[in-house]
Design an enzyme around this catalytic site. Structure first.
Site, PDB file in Angstrom:
ATOM      1  N   LEU A   1      -6.602   0.270   2.871  1.00 48.38           N
ATOM      2  CA  LEU A   1      -6.371   1.250   3.870  1.00 48.38           C
ATOM      3  C   LEU A   1      -5.796   2.420   3.340  1.00 48.38           C
ATOM      4  CD1 LEU A   1      -4.620  -1.293   6.278  1.00 48.38           C
ATOM      5  CD2 LEU A   1      -6.628   0.143   6.821  1.00 48.38           C
TER       6      LEU A   1
ATOM      7  N   LYS B   1       3.820  -1.053  13.056  1.00 46.80           N
ATOM      8  CA  LYS B   1       3.085  -1.302  14.091  1.00 46.80           C
ATOM      9  C   LYS B   1       3.176  -0.235  15.080  1.00 46.80           C
ATOM     10  CE  LYS B   1       0.162  -4.084  14.234  1.00 46.80           C
ATOM     11  NZ  LYS B   1      -1.340  -3.709  13.481  1.00 46.80           N
TER      12      LYS B   1
HETATM   13  N1  LIG Z   1      -1.382 -13.035  13.754  1.00 47.31           N
HETATM   14  C1  LIG Z   1      -0.654 -12.551  14.918  1.00 47.31           C
HETATM   15  O1  LIG Z   1       0.209 -13.505  15.224  1.00 47.31           O
HETATM   16  C2  LIG Z   1      -0.558 -11.167  15.218  1.00 47.31           C
HETATM   17  C3  LIG Z   1       0.140 -11.005  16.451  1.00 47.31           C
HETATM   18  C4  LIG Z   1       0.050  -9.556  16.921  1.00 47.31           C
HETATM   19  C5  LIG Z   1      -0.701  -8.518  16.384  1.00 47.31           C
HETATM   20  N2  LIG Z   1      -1.298  -9.034  14.993  1.00 47.31           N
HETATM   21  C6  LIG Z   1      -2.095  -7.877  14.528  1.00 47.31           C
HETATM   22  O2  LIG Z   1      -3.453  -8.490  14.273  1.00 47.31           O
HETATM   23  C7  LIG Z   1      -3.871  -8.002  12.951  1.00 47.31           C
HETATM   24  C8  LIG Z   1      -4.700  -9.103  12.117  1.00 47.31           C
HETATM   25  O3  LIG Z   1      -3.589  -9.890  11.825  1.00 47.31           O
HETATM   26  P1  LIG Z   1      -3.741 -11.486  11.141  1.00 47.31           P
HETATM   27  O4  LIG Z   1      -2.482 -12.339  11.627  1.00 47.31           O
HETATM   28  O5  LIG Z   1      -5.295 -11.640  11.352  1.00 47.31           O
HETATM   29  O6  LIG Z   1      -3.267 -11.046   9.606  1.00 47.31           O
HETATM   30  P2  LIG Z   1      -4.026 -11.300   8.295  1.00 47.31           P
HETATM   31  O7  LIG Z   1      -4.725 -12.497   8.059  1.00 47.31           O
HETATM   32  O8  LIG Z   1      -2.878 -11.012   7.228  1.00 47.31           O
HETATM   33  O9  LIG Z   1      -4.998 -10.216   8.277  1.00 47.31           O
HETATM   34  C9  LIG Z   1      -4.664  -8.828   7.822  1.00 47.31           C
HETATM   35  C10 LIG Z   1      -5.684  -8.260   6.651  1.00 47.31           C
HETATM   36  O10 LIG Z   1      -5.443  -6.998   6.727  1.00 47.31           O
HETATM   37  C11 LIG Z   1      -5.693  -6.589   5.082  1.00 47.31           C
HETATM   38  N3  LIG Z   1      -4.668  -5.986   4.436  1.00 47.31           N
HETATM   39  C12 LIG Z   1      -3.564  -5.643   4.523  1.00 47.31           C
HETATM   40  N4  LIG Z   1      -3.159  -4.400   3.851  1.00 47.31           N
HETATM   41  C13 LIG Z   1      -4.147  -3.921   3.666  1.00 47.31           C
HETATM   42  C14 LIG Z   1      -4.570  -2.578   2.718  1.00 47.31           C
HETATM   43  N5  LIG Z   1      -3.657  -1.949   2.561  1.00 47.31           N
HETATM   44  N6  LIG Z   1      -5.811  -2.160   2.911  1.00 47.31           N
HETATM   45  C15 LIG Z   1      -6.798  -2.936   3.428  1.00 47.31           C
HETATM   46  N7  LIG Z   1      -6.733  -4.250   3.822  1.00 47.31           N
HETATM   47  C16 LIG Z   1      -5.235  -4.677   4.152  1.00 47.31           C
HETATM   48  C17 LIG Z   1      -5.323  -8.094   4.713  1.00 47.31           C
HETATM   49  O11 LIG Z   1      -5.634  -8.128   3.403  1.00 47.31           O
HETATM   50  P3  LIG Z   1      -4.792  -9.033   2.206  1.00 47.31           P
HETATM   51  O12 LIG Z   1      -5.062 -10.425   2.392  1.00 47.31           O
HETATM   52  O13 LIG Z   1      -5.544  -8.706   1.067  1.00 47.31           O
HETATM   53  O14 LIG Z   1      -3.370  -8.734   2.424  1.00 47.31           O
HETATM   54  C18 LIG Z   1      -5.836  -9.036   5.565  1.00 47.31           C
HETATM   55  O15 LIG Z   1      -7.239  -9.204   5.311  1.00 47.31           O
HETATM   56  C19 LIG Z   1      -2.901  -7.087  12.452  1.00 47.31           C
HETATM   57  O16 LIG Z   1      -3.261  -5.706  12.734  1.00 47.31           O
HETATM   58  C20 LIG Z   1      -1.528  -7.670  12.999  1.00 47.31           C
HETATM   59  O17 LIG Z   1      -0.641  -6.450  12.940  1.00 47.31           O
HETATM   60  C21 LIG Z   1      -1.284 -10.341  14.828  1.00 47.31           C
END
Ligand SMILES: NC(=O)c1ccc[n+]([C@@H]2O[C@H](COP(=O)([O-])OP(=O)(O)OC[C@H]3O[C@@H](n4cnc5c(N)ncnc54)[C@H](OP(=O)(O)O)[C@@H]3O)[C@@H](O)[C@H]2O)c1
Length: 308
Positions: free
Chosen positions: A61, A151
């Site tokens: 990113l 966020k």
């Molecule tokens: N899960 C929830 O309950 C929840 C609730 C509200 C909003 N969200 C939002 O939903 C989205 C997905 O969340 P998720 O729960 O699926 O989390 P996740 O499984 O941790 O997915 C996030 C992804 O982003 C990647 N990432 C992080 N830093 C990065 C960077 N510098 N460059 C490129 N890729 C990067 C991570 O890669 P790595 O694994 O290598 O770090 C991972 O593949 C996020 O925007 C989060 O804020 C999630």
């Protein structure tokens, strides 16, 4: 138009994005997913349609220009990637806030420079909605606040960027997402649920809960509905941590879930709840139940041996 069915998903190997990729492939899209170099991607290659219509490209990113070539040729972009963590090693700004804010702008600049991208759907969080409430005198603030800050700034910048540059940008703000884990190990967000299921007594009061498939569906509806615009809260059930503990210990008696008397609530949700009325009324989303969220989640964690 051919490229209307070609879309990019950032952070494709993550918990939410993997499910979104699955849904997009099911709908016949050609998906260009971005991952980080060291990420496990085998679960994505097992998805039906992946061998024919999935491409994975490496991009971080915060590397300026990293998404330029990737989004060119795509009609839509789902920007899901973020540093989803309350833990940092040295510097929360570079480790958590920058990937959310600068990363979002990096992706949006790539979309603006492309000749093909027509709409961008960015994943925000109800953390960015909660921030508006400010903090009460007795709230204890800790390092977890960097993530909602990232966020909030990321969503605000995305919507402003859209207005200033004539780019169609929509944001989806889910509450805690609960559902089937596709990857073999728990990601940061599912790790929180795993801790609860394994008997941890410290429970963060998320305030709202939503099924993973409903969040993916909200992204699809926001992408395909020509009238979609602005921000959408995506949360099915409003519930306190105590109510959730009561529900879970009754429904899953074989798991060592802490009882309502035992749990220590971190950050009580001092508000009535989240409203997803706009998403329901304008885009027609119908939410799945709390039972289905946790049944699907727990069954997948169990299959992967993550509850032992
Ligand atoms: N899960 C929830 O309950 C929840 C609730 C509200 C909003 N969200 C939002 O939903 C989205 C997905 O969340 P998720 O729960 O699926 O989390 P996740 O499984 O941790 O997915 C996030 C992804 O982003 C990647 N990432 C992080 N830093 C990065 C960077 N510098 N460059 C490129 N890729 C990067 C991570 O890669 P790595 O694994 O290598 O770090 C991972 O593949 C996020 O925007 C989060 O804020 C999630």
């Amino acid at each position: 138009m051919e490229n209307e069915k070609k879309v990019c998903v950032t952070g494709a190997a993550g918990f939410l994005a993997s499910w979104l990729v699955k849904r997009l492939l099911e709908e016949g899209y050609h998906v260009v997913g971005t991952v980080r170099e060291s990420e496990e991607t085998s679960h994505l290659w097992k998805l039906p349609g992946a061998s024919e219509r999935l491409e994975l490209k490496s991009a971080d990113l915060v590397t300026e220009g990293a998404f330029d070539d990737i989004v060119q040729g795509c009609h839509g972009v789902f920007h899901v990637a973020a540093a989803v963590s309350v833990i940092y090693k040295k510097d929360p700004q570079t480790e958590i806030v920058d990937p959310c804010l600068l990363g979002t702008l990096n992706v949006l600049n790539a979309c603006k420079r492309s000749t093909t991208v027509k709409r961008v759907v960015c994943t925000s969080s109800v953390g960015a909605v909660r921030v508006r409430d400010g903090f009460k005198p007795n709230d204890v603030l800790d390092e977890s606040m960097w993530y909602p800050l990232g966020k909030t700034l990321g969503e605000q910048a995305a919507l402003e960027f859209g207005k200033d540059n004539g780019l169609d940008v929509i944001t989806i703000s889910p509450s805690l997402i609960v559902g089937e884990l596709l990857s073999s190990s728990a990601t940061t967000s599912t790790a929180d649920i795993v801790r609860m299921l394994k008997g941890d007594k410290r429970w963060f009061d998320h305030g709202g809960y939503v099924h993973l498939d409903d969040v993916a569906q909200a992204h699809l509806l926001a992408y395909t509905n020509p009238n979609a615009s602005g921000r959408y809260v995506c949360s099915a059930i409003n519930m306190s941590a105590i109510e959730l503990a009561s529900f879970m210990s009754k429904r899953y008696p074989k798991l060592p879930i802490a009882s309502t008397d035992e749990i220590e609530v971190v950050f009580p949700a001092n508000f009535k709840g989240f409203s997803s009325r706009k998403l329901q009324d304008d885009l027609g989303l119908q939410f799945k139940s709390l039972e289905q969220m946790f049944d699907d989640c727990i069954a997948s964690l169990d299959r992967k041996g993550l509850l032992t």
